[in-house]
Structure formats: C-alpha cells, structure tokens
Motif scaffolding. Structure first.
Motif, short mmCIF file in Angstrom:
data_model
loop_
_atom_site.label_atom_id
_atom_site.label_comp_id
_atom_site.label_asym_id
_atom_site.label_seq_id
_atom_site.Cartn_x
_atom_site.Cartn_y
_atom_site.Cartn_z
N GLY A 147 -12.64 -4.21 -4.48
CA GLY A 147 -12.59 -3.97 -3.04
C GLY A 147 -11.19 -4.00 -2.48
N VAL A 148 -10.21 -3.51 -3.26
CA VAL A 148 -8.83 -3.49 -2.78
C VAL A 148 -8.31 -2.06 -2.74
CG1 VAL A 148 -8.45 -5.78 -3.78
CG2 VAL A 148 -7.73 -3.76 -5.04
N GLU A 149 -7.24 -1.87 -1.98
CA GLU A 149 -6.59 -0.57 -1.87
C GLU A 149 -5.56 -0.45 -3.00
OE1 GLU A 149 -5.90 0.82 2.37
OE2 GLU A 149 -6.05 -1.34 2.68
N LYS A 150 -5.74 0.55 -3.85
CA LYS A 150 -4.90 0.64 -5.04
C LYS A 150 -3.45 0.96 -4.76
CE LYS A 150 -6.16 5.45 -6.13
NZ LYS A 150 -6.76 6.32 -7.18
N ASP A 151 -3.14 1.42 -3.53
CA ASP A 151 -1.76 1.70 -3.17
C ASP A 151 -1.19 0.65 -2.22
OD1 ASP A 151 -3.33 2.40 -1.01
OD2 ASP A 151 -2.32 4.32 -0.63
N LYS A 152 -1.86 -0.51 -2.16
CA LYS A 152 -1.37 -1.63 -1.35
C LYS A 152 -1.51 -2.93 -2.15
CE LYS A 152 -2.35 0.46 3.17
NZ LYS A 152 -3.03 0.29 4.49
N ILE A 153 -0.87 -2.94 -3.31
CA ILE A 153 -0.92 -4.09 -4.21
C ILE A 153 0.48 -4.68 -4.34
CG2 ILE A 153 -1.43 -4.88 -6.55
CD1 ILE A 153 -3.39 -2.48 -6.74
N GLY A 154 0.64 -5.90 -3.86
CA GLY A 154 1.95 -6.53 -3.87
C GLY A 154 2.01 -7.77 -4.73
N LEU A 155 3.22 -8.30 -4.88
CA LEU A 155 3.47 -9.53 -5.62
C LEU A 155 4.10 -10.54 -4.68
CD1 LEU A 155 5.11 -8.04 -8.85
CD2 LEU A 155 2.69 -8.49 -8.44
N TRP A 156 3.86 -11.83 -4.96
CA TRP A 156 4.50 -12.90 -4.21
C TRP A 156 4.88 -13.97 -5.21
CZ3 TRP A 156 1.87 -15.66 0.58
CH2 TRP A 156 2.81 -16.51 1.21
N GLY A 157 6.17 -14.11 -5.47
CA GLY A 157 6.61 -15.04 -6.49
C GLY A 157 7.54 -16.10 -5.96
N PHE A 158 7.50 -17.26 -6.61
CA PHE A 158 8.30 -18.42 -6.22
C PHE A 158 9.15 -18.87 -7.39
CE2 PHE A 158 4.58 -18.28 -3.59
CZ PHE A 158 4.99 -18.70 -2.34
N SER A 159 10.45 -19.10 -7.14
CA SER A 159 11.35 -19.61 -8.16
C SER A 159 11.29 -18.74 -9.41
CB SER A 159 11.02 -21.08 -8.44
OG SER A 159 12.05 -21.71 -9.16
N ALA A 160 10.87 -19.29 -10.56
CA ALA A 160 10.72 -18.44 -11.75
C ALA A 160 9.74 -17.31 -11.49
CB ALA A 160 10.26 -19.28 -12.95
N GLY A 161 8.68 -17.60 -10.74
CA GLY A 161 7.74 -16.54 -10.36
C GLY A 161 8.38 -15.53 -9.43
N GLY A 162 9.37 -15.96 -8.64
CA GLY A 162 10.12 -15.03 -7.81
C GLY A 162 10.97 -14.12 -8.66
N HIS A 163 11.59 -14.68 -9.71
CA HIS A 163 12.32 -13.85 -10.65
C HIS A 163 11.39 -12.85 -11.31
CE1 HIS A 163 13.67 -12.88 -14.78
NE2 HIS A 163 14.81 -12.61 -14.15
#
Length: 315
Positions: A147-163
C-alpha cells in the motif's frame, strides 16, 4: 548498486572455488553475529533474502537482514520511509533511531520500515550496503501489496545509518530487467534521503575519532575510505536530501554535513541543511533534550520539507 552485487558475487564465487569446507571454516572463525532486539510496535518482520543474504556466514538473527513493517492507517497508497538506525556499524540503536521515527511517520500518514542490517566485526563493506539496497528494491517491488507509492520511497538514517542512507542516495541503479529474482528488476534509488549526523567524508582535515572500522575493518587504507566517502560519489542523479547535524557533536563533526550539502549544491541536487548550535551526538528525534530545547523543532522542519515535496500529506 549493481557494482556491489558483482563484488558480493565475486566473493561468494571465490569461496565456492575452494570448497564448502573453507566456507564452513570462515563462518566458524568469524566473530559472532550481533543480534538486535526488535523495535516496539511493528506489525510484521520481513526477511529480505529468505534463502540467505549474499555472503551470509550463518543463520542467526544477526546474519539475517530484515525489515520491521509499520503500515500507515487510512486510505492509501502512502509514501514510505525506510529508517536506518545508527551504531557505528557495530550495533543498532533500533528503538531510539528506528521505532520512534517509524511511529512518528505513521502518525503523519507515512508507511515506515525499520532496517536491521548486518554489522561488524562479522560483516564489513559491502554487506550493509547490499542490505540497504535490497530493502529499497523490496519495498518498491511490493509497493501494491504494501500500500505504498513506488515513486515516493525514502530513507532516514542516523549516524552510521545516516552514512548508509547517504551512500545509497549516491550509489544506485535502475535494476536488471532480466533478473531471475523479481525484486532485482526494480531500482534501488531512494526518491529522497534524510540524514542525521552522518559521516559523509573522510577528509583528513576534518577531525574524526574513527576510520569507520565497523564498516571497513581494522586499519582501512585511504583507498578503502575514499570508496565509501559519500561526498566523492555525488552526481546529478543523487536523491534529494534533508541534512541534520549539530555544531556540538563531538563524534561526527558537523563539517560532514556542510561538505555533503556543498557537494549536492554543486551537482544541482535539491537539498536542505539544518545545523543547530547545541546537541550531542545521537539525539534521535531530539525531543525533550535537557539544555537544548531548540532541537525539538527538528521533526517540524522535516515534516515541512516532506510536505513541500509531496512525500508527506499536509495536515
């Protein structure tokens, strides 16, 4: 990301050429996998490679990259964000930099996923990158089901996850149309990336406490560090980015944030940068920070940016 898949395949092929006994010996002598307690409130967990991840050294929890799913309520399809916790590529702050953000995203009409990726010292580059790329492809290839829009998929990373999120924003591909696995036929390029206090450059003039040993192993060469230096990999195809940092961060210098912003600006990539004066490393959503109440505005700034681009519905 295809180059990483080729690298992983080459490593697996090299192991196969010397027989199963050598593979077993490698797994037996490697450090134990780092297991992570799941975040709170997820609906289900999805194993990204049911038959085993590329280069997996076992089948314990830390050998099995997975997504914890937090579906948004209400009529869809919804934008989606994959949250990537930090922890120096050695452990995962999966509740503070995963579950909390996923529930906040849900409250704003966004379907969220928290990624449990493989960690050092058992796994090094490119394993976390392969896990992150697979997560994007999984969500995109299952967009209708989720149930998601395939052209609106983002990432949110912190510290190592931000890298990691920054790396995936700059190193990605359109997928391989003839791949046997349908998941590999779609793009792993995130439509946007949110990066909080991440390491983006290994410039020797910028103070740092580590050489990303959790990702690169002990005593990495400069060539190895350059290969994961996000600012050196930015192109005009890099995903739009929202960058958050603090001047007081003594673990990841905020010059990483400005270097990344400058690289994005030069390449013509949409970007927004916020650097607060106060706030230690690892503030997460930055709510209720004693001595730094101004940081509480961070989620509002992020929501405004996401709404402006159509990645979050306006209240």
């Amino acid at each position: 990301m295809r180059q990483l898949l080729w690298l992983a395949a080459g490593c697996v092929g090299a192991c196969l050429s010397v027989g199963c006994a050598s593979i077993a010996a490698t797994a037996a002598t490697a450090p134990p996998a780092t297991d992570t307690k799941p975040p709170a409130g997820f609906e289900k967990a999805v194993v990204l490679w049911p038959k085993g991840a590329p280069g997996a050294l076992g089948t314990s929890d830390g050998d099995v990259p997975k997504l914890f799913v937090y579906p948004a309520t209400g009529a869809g399809p919804h934008p989606a964000v994959i949250v990537m916790p930090g922890g120096g590529y050695l452990h995962l702050a999966i509740e503070k930099e995963g579950g909390e953000e996923a529930r906040w995203l849900n409250a704003h009409g966004v379907t969220a996923f928290v990624l449990e990726y493989r960690l050092g010292p058992r796994y090094h580059f490119p394993s976390p990158m392969l896990d992150g790329a697979r997560a994007v492809r999984y969500v995109r290839s299952h967009a209708e089901e989720l149930g998601v829009e395939k052209d609106k998929i983002g990432l949110w990373g912190f510290s190592a996850g931000g890298h990691l999120a920054g790396y995936l924003a700059v190193v990605n591909d359109a997928g391989k149309s003839g791949a046997a696995d349908p998941i590999d036929r779609v793009s792993d390029r995130p439509d946007f990336a949110i990066v909080s206090y991440g390491r983006f450059t290994m410039d020797t003039t910028i103070p740092r406490k580590t050489n990303m040993e959790g990702l690169l192993g002990d005593h990495p060469t400069m060539a190895m560090m350059d290969a994961v230096s996000v600012v050196k990999l930015v192109t005009k195809n890099t995903s739009p980015c929202f960058i958050f940092s603090t001047t007081a961060d003594q673990t990841v210098n905020s010059l990483n944030a400005t270097e990344f912003y400058d690289a994005l600006k030069r390449a013509g990539v949409p970007a927004e940068l916020h650097i607060f004066e106060r706030g230690q490393h690892g503030v997460g959503m930055a709510q209720g920070m004693k001595g730094s109440p101004e940081l509480a505005i961070y989620p509002t700034l992020l929501a405004n940016w996401m709404e402006m681009h159509g990645w979050m519905a306006q209240d």
